[in-house]
Each structure stands twice: as structure tokens, then as C-alpha cells.
Design a protein around this motif. Structure first.
Motif, PDB file in Angstrom:
ATOM      1  N   PRO A 143       9.072  59.810 -36.619  1.00 57.50           N
ATOM      2  CA  PRO A 143       9.981  60.898 -36.216  1.00 57.50           C
ATOM      3  C   PRO A 143      11.420  60.596 -36.612  1.00 57.50           C
ATOM      4  O   PRO A 143      12.305  60.405 -35.773  1.00 57.50           O
ATOM      5  N   VAL A 144      11.659  60.563 -37.906  1.00 61.50           N
ATOM      6  CA  VAL A 144      12.943  60.133 -38.460  1.00 61.50           C
ATOM      7  C   VAL A 144      14.112  60.980 -37.962  1.00 61.50           C
ATOM      8  O   VAL A 144      15.221  60.473 -37.753  1.00 61.50           O
ATOM      9  N   PHE A 145      13.899  62.274 -37.776  1.00 63.07           N
ATOM     10  CA  PHE A 145      15.005  63.181 -37.458  1.00 63.07           C
ATOM     11  C   PHE A 145      15.191  63.394 -35.949  1.00 63.07           C
ATOM     12  O   PHE A 145      16.005  64.208 -35.541  1.00 63.07           O
ATOM     13  N   GLU A 146      14.443  62.669 -35.152  1.00 63.06           N
ATOM     14  CA  GLU A 146      14.587  62.769 -33.700  1.00 63.06           C
ATOM     15  C   GLU A 146      15.532  61.684 -33.185  1.00 63.06           C
ATOM     16  O   GLU A 146      15.806  60.702 -33.866  1.00 63.06           O
ATOM     17  N   ALA A 147      16.019  61.886 -31.940  1.00 64.31           N
ATOM     18  CA  ALA A 147      16.939  60.917 -31.333  1.00 64.31           C
ATOM     19  C   ALA A 147      16.158  59.762 -30.733  1.00 64.31           C
ATOM     20  O   ALA A 147      16.210  59.493 -29.529  1.00 64.31           O
ATOM     21  N   THR A 148      15.406  59.094 -31.583  1.00 66.67           N
ATOM     22  CA  THR A 148      14.610  57.945 -31.157  1.00 66.67           C
ATOM     23  C   THR A 148      14.559  56.942 -32.302  1.00 66.67           C
ATOM     24  O   THR A 148      14.598  57.323 -33.477  1.00 66.67           O
ATOM     25  N   ALA A 163      14.901  48.512 -41.975  1.00 64.13           N
ATOM     26  CA  ALA A 163      15.837  49.489 -41.426  1.00 64.13           C
ATOM     27  C   ALA A 163      15.351  50.021 -40.091  1.00 64.13           C
ATOM     28  O   ALA A 163      14.148  50.134 -39.851  1.00 64.13           O
ATOM     29  N   VAL A 164      16.311  50.332 -39.221  1.00 59.54           N
ATOM     30  CA  VAL A 164      16.046  51.084 -37.998  1.00 59.54           C
ATOM     31  C   VAL A 164      16.626  52.473 -38.227  1.00 59.54           C
ATOM     32  O   VAL A 164      17.821  52.610 -38.526  1.00 59.54           O
ATOM     33  N   VAL A 165      15.769  53.489 -38.161  1.00 61.59           N
ATOM     34  CA  VAL A 165      16.200  54.854 -38.448  1.00 61.59           C
ATOM     35  C   VAL A 165      16.180  55.697 -37.185  1.00 61.59           C
ATOM     36  O   VAL A 165      15.334  55.520 -36.311  1.00 61.59           O
ATOM     37  N   SER A 166      17.139  56.634 -37.112  1.00 56.92           N
ATOM     38  CA  SER A 166      17.241  57.543 -35.975  1.00 56.92           C
ATOM     39  C   SER A 166      18.115  58.721 -36.390  1.00 56.92           C
ATOM     40  O   SER A 166      19.092  58.537 -37.135  1.00 56.92           O
ATOM     41  N   LEU A 167      17.767  59.932 -35.936  1.00 60.68           N
ATOM     42  CA  LEU A 167      18.542  61.144 -36.230  1.00 60.68           C
ATOM     43  C   LEU A 167      18.799  61.326 -37.729  1.00 60.68           C
ATOM     44  O   LEU A 167      19.880  61.741 -38.150  1.00 60.68           O
ATOM     45  N   GLY A 168      17.800  61.002 -38.530  1.00 66.48           N
ATOM     46  CA  GLY A 168      17.884  61.230 -39.970  1.00 66.48           C
ATOM     47  C   GLY A 168      18.732  60.231 -40.737  1.00 66.48           C
ATOM     48  O   GLY A 168      18.953  60.394 -41.934  1.00 66.48           O
ATOM     49  N   GLY A 169      19.207  59.183 -40.058  1.00 66.68           N
ATOM     50  CA  GLY A 169      20.034  58.195 -40.733  1.00 66.68           C
ATOM     51  C   GLY A 169      19.575  56.784 -40.426  1.00 66.68           C
ATOM     52  O   GLY A 169      18.626  56.563 -39.671  1.00 66.68           O
TER      53      GLY A 169
END
Length: 326
Positions: A143-148, A163-169
Motif C-alpha cells: 500500500p505505497v500510497f497509504e499513510a502506512t 527503502a521505507v515507503v509511505s504516502l507515495g514517497g
């Protein structure tokens, strides 16, 4: 009438994968170009070129134009991409080509520009670059684009991108020059130093695939390795075991574990909690090394998941980016 063609490319040190916008892998070939040094003409690319390594006459040289995920030979990379793009689908002079292509997260702006220029030189009109670990996370269905927070460890031929990804970044990242090629190189160096036997990279890769591991496994075996003896220059052979290869690869595996720990140490506590819940995802061709996930899980104390299509995740992620751009 203008026709459009949209493809995603995982431009890897060892292999290049091309996906269509529906998420189908349409090309999966080694990142190798065979060139005639006299005429400077490209003789072959991909599988055909790789088969020429170590077996070509003096006038033909097999070149690996990508080193540690970065373009080392611009013209050869452009020629290789041109061939792969042409083979990916039919086109004519009215076809507009859009490409989403992955790059290691650690590349400089100059290196990013070199990738974009190479793709344009290969015939693309519209080019978008995406960080490899972000693409891998997309391809793995996270869930790359979620706040998690989601953690991805993409181990390719030349680099290990974490990488740690969250909110699309990307919230935190680290890249080390350890991957499948480093595994192969360690095997080559061991046999040369320990047994005075010189082997080629294809032989080293074969050893890694057949009996290589990061941890003990059921069905461990030994295999005969043939090469050239440094002492007398004649053909020779030695036997190497699974335990030998595991010891050879230990330093590379340790470096990956340390890099993962260092990345986890700099992220926010909320993201750490998310990763504990979701686990760490291993992607990339070199993530398939037997027992690697078990070693990381034992050292980090967090579940480690290797998707079934781990080697395809970056390419599939570029296809997801194509769809989201609609």
C-alpha cells in the motif's frame, strides 16, 4: 493518426525486464551487448550477447553497459534499449512511445539524466524515472500510497536498494553495491585464491544457483567446477560444497543485514510499528538466494516475505506507474 505505446523498464545491472501497461513481462534478457570492435557495430543484445561472453573471437567484445545500476557506457545502453523497445511491440513513424524506467534510489541527478537521455536516444518521446525500491513496492502489491510504512529490500545484480515507503514517497533509504554480481565475484575470487582455479562469471552464477545459500538447507550437495589452473595454465577441476559457498557469501549477506538495520534505525517509531506488523519484503533476482530471508528474519526479528514473483517486482511496478499516470 498518432498511435501510442507505453512500456515499463527495469534497467538492471544483470538483466533488463520490459513490461506492458497491463503488467505482462514481455522481455526478460541479460543487460549485455556484443559489439564488433573493428566496425563499432552492435552484433547482438540480451541472451544472444550473453552466450558470447568468454567465447567470442578477438574482434567481438561482449559489454555489460550497466554497472551497479548506473550507465557505464551510454552508447551501448542506448543501442540495447533501442533493440528491446523495438522488440517490445510493433511501431511505425507515427507511434509515440512512453517509457517508465527504474533507477537505484542512490543515483545522482547526473546519472538520472543519463538514463533519461539514453531512453530518449533509444526512441522514446515521453520518459518518467521511478526509484527502484518504490517500483518494487508497487510491484509487490504494497500500500505505497497509504499513510502506512512498508519496507522493501530490492536486491538486484549490482545493488541492494533498501527503502521505507509511505504516502507515495520514500521516508528512508539506503543503497549498497552488493547484489548477485558481488555473490558471483566472491565465488570467482575464492576459487582463484584457494584452488588456483580461474572460472568465468557464468560458471560462478551456475554454482550460486545450484548449491548457493545463506543458511543450511535440506539436500545440500557438492559439484565439480571446471576452469583453468593458474599453476600450469591447463584445464582443471575441483569440488565445491554447499557449505563452502555459504561461507564464501557470508560477508555479502552480513553487509545486507547491516544495511537493513541502519535503515530501520533512522525511521519514525510509527513507521517501525507498521513494518513490524507488515514485515520486510525482499524483491529482486538475488533475493532468491536460499535461506537469505531466514537469515534476515533471525537477525532483525521481523517477518521477512519473498513474493513469488520477486524478480519481476520492479518491472511490474513500472507498469503500475504507467496505469496511475492515466
Amino acid at each position: 493518426m498518432i498511435f501510442s505505446r507505453e512500456i515499463g523498464i527495469d534497467l538492471g545491472t544483470s538483466n533488463t525486464l520490459v513490461a506492458d501497461k497491463r503488467g505482462h513481462i514481455i522481455i526478460r534478457e541479460p543487460s549485455v551487448v556484443a559489439v564488433d570492435v573493428k566496425t563499432k557495430r552492435v552484433v547482438a543484445t540480451g541472451n544472444e550477447a550473453k552466450n558470447m561472453i568468454g567465447r567470442t573471437p578477438g574482434s567481438i567484445v561482449a559489454v555489460k553497459p550497466i554497472t551497479s545500476g548506473v550507465i557505464a557506457d551510454f552508447d551501448m545502453t542506448s543501442d540495447m534499449l533501442h533493440d528491446f523497445i523495438d522488440r517490445s511491440s510493433k511501431r511505425n513513424m507515427f507511434t509515440k512511445t512512453k517509457v517508465v524506467i527504474s533507477v537505484p534510489s542512490s543515483v545522482t541527478e547526473v546519472e538520472r539524466r543519463a538514463v533519461e537521455d539514453a531512453v530518449r536516444s533509444a526512441g522514446a518521446q515521453d520518459v518518467e524515472l521511478v526509484d527502484a525500491p518504490l517500483a518494487a513496492a508497487l510491484g509487490a502489491g504494497l500500500p505505497v500510497f497509504e499513510a502506512t510504512g512498508s519496507m522493501i529490500v530490492d536486491i538486484g545484480g549490482g545493488t541492494c536498494d533498501i527503502a521505507v515507503v509511505s504516502l507515495g514517497g520514500i521516508a528512508a533509504s539506503k543503497s549498497i553495491k552488493i547484489g548477485g554480481n558481488a555473490f558471483d565475484e566472491a565465488i570467482v575470487n575464492y576459487l582463484k585464491k584457494k584452488h588456483n582455479l580461474v572460472i568465468g562469471e557464468n560458471t560462478a552464477e551456475d554454482i550460486k544457483i545450484k548449491i548457493g545459500s545463506a543458511a543450511p538447507y535440506d539436500g545440500e550437495a557438492a559439484m565439480e567446477v571446471r576452469g583453468r589452473n593458474l599453476t600450469d595454465g591447463l584445464p582443471g577441476s575441483v569440488e565445491i560444497t554447499s557449505a563452502d559457498v555459504r561461507l564464501i557469501l557470508a560477508d555479502c549477506v552480513d553487509a545486507i543485514v547491516i544495511a537493513i538495520k541502519e535503515t530501520l534505525q533512522v525511521i519514525l517509531p510509527e513507521l517501525s510499528a507498521d513494518i513490524i506488523d507488515r514485515g520486510i519484503y525482499l524483491t529482486g533476482g538475488a533475493s532468491k538466494l536460499r535461506g537469505l530471508n531466514d537469515v534476515i528474519q533471525e537477525e532483525i526479528k521481523i517477518p521477512v516475505i519473498v513474493p513469488e514473483n520477486a524478480g519481476d517486482c520492479v518491472a511490474l511496478g513500472t507498469a503500475v506507474k504507467l496505469k496511475r499516470a492515466k
